[in-house]
Design a protein around this motif. Structure first.
Motif, PDB file in Angstrom:
ATOM      1  N   UNK A 332       1.598   0.275  -3.250  1.00 33.64           N
ATOM      2  CA  UNK A 332       0.385   0.672  -3.944  1.00 33.64           C
ATOM      3  C   UNK A 332      -0.802   0.436  -3.019  1.00 33.64           C
ATOM      4  N   UNK A 333      -1.613   1.462  -2.865  1.00 34.36           N
ATOM      5  CA  UNK A 333      -2.785   1.387  -1.994  1.00 34.36           C
ATOM      6  C   UNK A 333      -4.014   1.789  -2.795  1.00 34.36           C
ATOM      7  N   UNK A 334      -5.179   1.449  -2.259  1.00 38.33           N
ATOM      8  CA  UNK A 334      -6.467   1.826  -2.858  1.00 38.33           C
ATOM      9  C   UNK A 334      -7.284   2.644  -1.867  1.00 38.33           C
ATOM     10  N   UNK A 335      -6.596   3.441  -1.069  1.00 37.95           N
ATOM     11  CA  UNK A 335      -7.283   4.226  -0.045  1.00 37.95           C
ATOM     12  C   UNK A 335      -8.304   5.170  -0.655  1.00 37.95           C
ATOM     13  N   UNK A 336      -8.034   5.711  -1.850  1.00 35.22           N
ATOM     14  CA  UNK A 336      -8.947   6.630  -2.511  1.00 35.22           C
ATOM     15  C   UNK A 336      -9.683   5.953  -3.656  1.00 35.22           C
ATOM     16  N   UNK A 341       0.391   5.201  -5.641  1.00 34.93           N
ATOM     17  CA  UNK A 341       1.462   5.094  -4.658  1.00 34.93           C
ATOM     18  C   UNK A 341       1.036   5.755  -3.359  1.00 34.93           C
ATOM     19  N   UNK A 342       1.466   5.164  -2.265  1.00 37.92           N
ATOM     20  CA  UNK A 342       1.126   5.730  -0.968  1.00 37.92           C
ATOM     21  C   UNK A 342       1.696   7.134  -0.799  1.00 37.92           C
ATOM     22  N   UNK A 343       2.749   7.466  -1.557  1.00 36.23           N
ATOM     23  CA  UNK A 343       3.334   8.798  -1.478  1.00 36.23           C
ATOM     24  C   UNK A 343       2.411   9.860  -2.054  1.00 36.23           C
ATOM     25  N   UNK A 349      -2.255   7.986   6.507  1.00 33.68           N
ATOM     26  CA  UNK A 349      -2.457   6.577   6.204  1.00 33.68           C
ATOM     27  C   UNK A 349      -1.250   5.772   6.649  1.00 33.68           C
ATOM     28  N   UNK A 350      -1.509   4.565   7.116  1.00 35.47           N
ATOM     29  CA  UNK A 350      -0.467   3.580   7.412  1.00 35.47           C
ATOM     30  C   UNK A 350      -0.748   2.339   6.586  1.00 35.47           C
TER      31      UNK A 350
END
Length: 727
Positions: A332-336, A341-343, A349-350
């Motif tokens: 789980x990421x908070x890039x956005x 999910x990173x998928x 993104x890494x």
């Protein structure tokens, strides 16, 4: 030796005349070769079988060879006359006569007598058939004629030699006994079975299969579930503990269902024909057992997210199915700016998990490029002056840029925009996200190259303790400690610290001192308040970091030993920073609100080193740097469960003030280069103010398609005041 034999008798209206030529005495081996040459139209397998049967009935007694040789001599000198009556009589008595085969190839038969082991083989080269009116003439084979002469000669020789009148009778009885042995019967070509290759045969319908009786099905009278440390056990009970035959086969139904078929079994449950259990264990949503057909039970196990694994074994009271749920590797990421999910992140993104950080020994931002492609860090003599690059875009390690960078560096949403503060110690890390490409519509800072987003572990309501110690070379010592837990029902705290030091790699041979030794201390604390409804989340963060390093180290390329330098000035770099942040998050049913307020102070004093990197006292320099930064970011965005339309609107403000004093000292050796001994001080003040508004919208008409657009408006005011003082 030639002759003709005629046999007269009553029978069918058929007469045959046989003429024999080239009759010769042969040994058994020669006779087998001649027979093989003559019987070419016959099957090879039948010829071999005939030879084996002839050899099997041949007498082997060695004591008969002498008598037989004498008898053969008498036959060759005085052959006995043979008339038709004697031929017929002898043939009837000894049962050795035979009518020639329809194929005109009379078989060769060797006669074995009690008084000798040799055999006479007669070969016929031509046979003519003719018909005679009113009578039947049967052609007797050459074997019958010779056999009759042989037996007459044997009888006469035996009577004359011994004078015993009973001897012919004994020989006659013996011949009758031998004649009862079955003769070799060679089948005709028309009698040989041929392979079934006709079209009529190949198109025939196959014969109906004979039904095989099925074994009686074993009754399963009970299904029990037992929780285990790794999952759940399914026990299929039989009345007497009789073992069940089974064949296990996994199938993906809805991507997370395991199917196990158990043959030779029938459900006989008190509650009905189907068993079902909901959520029997963590990671397992359901277990069902039903009758698939008359003799097969089907067991279905459904996992929460992944296909579970299972093993089937025979137990004391039935069959045991051990099921283990498989957890999906979902990062789980908070890039956005939303947890997902990173998928599902449509950007490059890494993500580095906390376990990877721990296993890889990442304790500083300088270690991140080891696990993130297209991301590099280059030091400029010390870690306070580092160049970060993502896809070739990065920062410039110079005070004149006032920290402006095309790369954003965030720790818990707090921007570290100063180029001299990028090198930070990392403790208690949950994950590290490296985003490539412009991120200005999601983050407060305008970042064209990308963003490094570091997220630390949040305080929990359960007390936790974690520590680690690392030793290495040259003289590496590193210790980490983390303590977190609840203060009351809604408040929790987290404290973490890191201390590390190591010896240098490069030695100053002129002063006999190490040049690039390092020492670091980092402390981080968080205080969290979480409302009872969990819609408000407030975090107060405190961070302090201090570094004591050796001076600027530069090894010339032409040095024979890259770990040795000769400089007249060691130098020293001391840096320290502290920051405070307040993060307020409201997660409502229709909107989310985020406020991030941060204050950061950093100083670099002293930052000295040899300016000429030589044994001569030409020049050395020192930079004293201190900066103070305030930032405020507000964000409004769609709720977490928004699917079709996701939106975000934000505003960002940053104020930064930097003071720098650069001191340059010219030594006595500078005179040779035209510089008198002197000291130059250049103070400078930088002020940087940034205002920005940003927004991004994502629309998903269908699940597999998303359309994203964003806008950013930014204004930046930058001022610099600089003076120069020399004495």
């Amino acid at each position: 030796m030639t002759g003709t034999a005629l046999i007269l008798g009553a029978g069918p209206a058929l007469s045959e005349t046989a003429e024999f030529r080239n009759i010769r005495l042969t040994s058994p081996n020669d006779r087998e070769l001649d027979d093989a040459d003559r019987l070419l139209p016959l099957e090879v397998s039948e010829i071999q079988s005939a030879i084996e049967q002839q050899q099997a009935i041949a007498p082997r007694e060695s004591d008969r060879k002498t008598d037989n040789a004498q008898s053969l001599g008498n036959i060759s000198e005085n052959p006995a006359p043979l008339n038709s009556a004697e031929a017929i009589s002898e043939s009837d008595n000894t049962r050795h006569s035979a009518i020639a085969r329809e194929s005109s190839l009379p078989p060769t038969i060797s006669e074995k007598e009690n008084n000798g082991s040799s055999a006479i083989s007669l070969e016929s080269t031509a046979v003519k058939d003719s018909e005679t009116n009113g009578s039947q003439i049967a052609v007797a084979s050459e074997r019958n004629a010779v056999d009759t002469q042989e037996r007459s000669a044997f009888d006469a020789a035996a009577v004359n030699a011994t004078g015993d009148r009973d001897q012919p009778q004994q020989q006659q009885q013996q011949r009758q006994t031998n004649s009862e042995q079955p003769l070799l019967q060679v089948r005709r070509l028309s009698e040989i079975d041929r392979p079934k290759t006709s079209a009529e045969f190949l198109t025939q319908e196959p014969a109906p299969a004979i039904p095989v009786p099925q074994p009686e099905a074993v009754q399963v009278t009970g299904v029990k579930l037992n929780r285990t440390a790794t999952g759940v056990e399914i026990l299929l009970e039989t009345p007497t503990g009789r073992q069940l035959p089974f064949s296990q086969a996994g199938d993906r139904s809805d991507r997370n269902t395991l199917i196990i078929d158990i043959s030779g079994a029938r459900l006989a449950l008190p509650q009905g024909e189907t068993f079902r259990a909901e959520n029997p264990a963590t990671g397992i949503t359901s277990v069902t057992a039903s009758q698939l057909d008359t003799n097969t039970i089907r067991v279905r196990v459904t996992g929460e997210a992944q296909l579970p694994s299972a093993s089937v074994t025979a137990g004391a009271s039935g069959l045991v199915v051990s099921v283990t749920p498989q957890s999906e590797i979902n990062i789980i990421v908070t890039a956005q700016k939303t947890e997902e999910s990173i998928q599902n992140v449509p950007t490059s993104i890494t993500a580095i998990t906390g376990r990877q950080v721990q296993d890889s020994g990442i304790t500083s931002s300088q270690d991140i490029p080891r696990l993130a492609p297209n991301f590099s860090i280059l030091e400029s003599g010390n870690r306070a002056r580092s160049s970060f690059n993502i896809r070739g875009l990065g920062n410039i390690p110079s005070v004149n840029t006032s920290g402006g960078s095309s790369i954003g560096f965030y720790i818990d949403d707090v921007p570290y925009s100063d180029w001299f503060s990028f090198q930070s110690s990392l403790t208690d890390i949950e994950r590290i996200e490296v985003l490539r490409g412009p991120q200005g519509t999601l983050y407060g800072q305008n970042t064209q190259g990308g963003v490094i987003n570091i997220v630390t572990r949040a305080p929990t309501n359960v007390w936790q303790f974690r520590g680690s110690t690392t030793y290495g070379s040259p003289g590496l010592r590193e210790n980490q400690l983390t303590i977190k837990g609840p203060v009351d029902e809604n408040i929790s705290i987290s404290l973490s610290g890191l201390y590390s030091e190591r010896d240098g790699f490069v030695r100053n041979t002129l002063l006999d001192e190490l040049m690039d030794q390092r020492q670091s201390l980092a402390l981080r604390g968080q205080l969290r308040w979480l409302s009872t409804e969990k819609d408000w989340d407030v975090r107060l963060g405190l961070n302090y970091e201090e570094n004591n390093d050796g001076g600027f180290t530069l090894v010339p390329f032409d040095n024979a030993n890259r770990r040795e330098v000769a400089q007249d000035f060691l130098g020293k770099i001391h840096s320290a920073g502290n920051d405070q942040s307040l993060r307020v998050l409201y997660n409502g049913s229709g909107i989310r609100f985020t406020s991030i307020t941060s204050r950061r102070e950093f100083r670099n004093s002293p930052g000295s080193g040899d300016g000429d990197f030589s044994p001569l006292a030409i020049v050395n320099a020192n930079v004293d740097l201190n900066t103070l930064k305030w930032s405020q970011e507000f964000r409004l965005q769609s709720p977490d469960d928004a699917q079709t339309l996701q939106w975000l609107v934000g505003a960002y403000y940053e104020y930064k003030k930097t003071g720098s004093d650069t001191t340059v000292n010219f030594g006595p050796d500078a005179v040779a280069f035209g510089f008198p001994p002197a000291t130059s001080i250049t103070p400078a003040d930088f002020t940087d103010t940034t205002y920005a508004i940003f927004s991004q919208v994502t629309y998903r008409p269908i699940q597999q398609l998303s359309l994203t657009g964003g806008l950013r408006f930014e204004t930046r005011n930058y001022s610099m005041e600089r003076r120069a003082i020399s004495f």
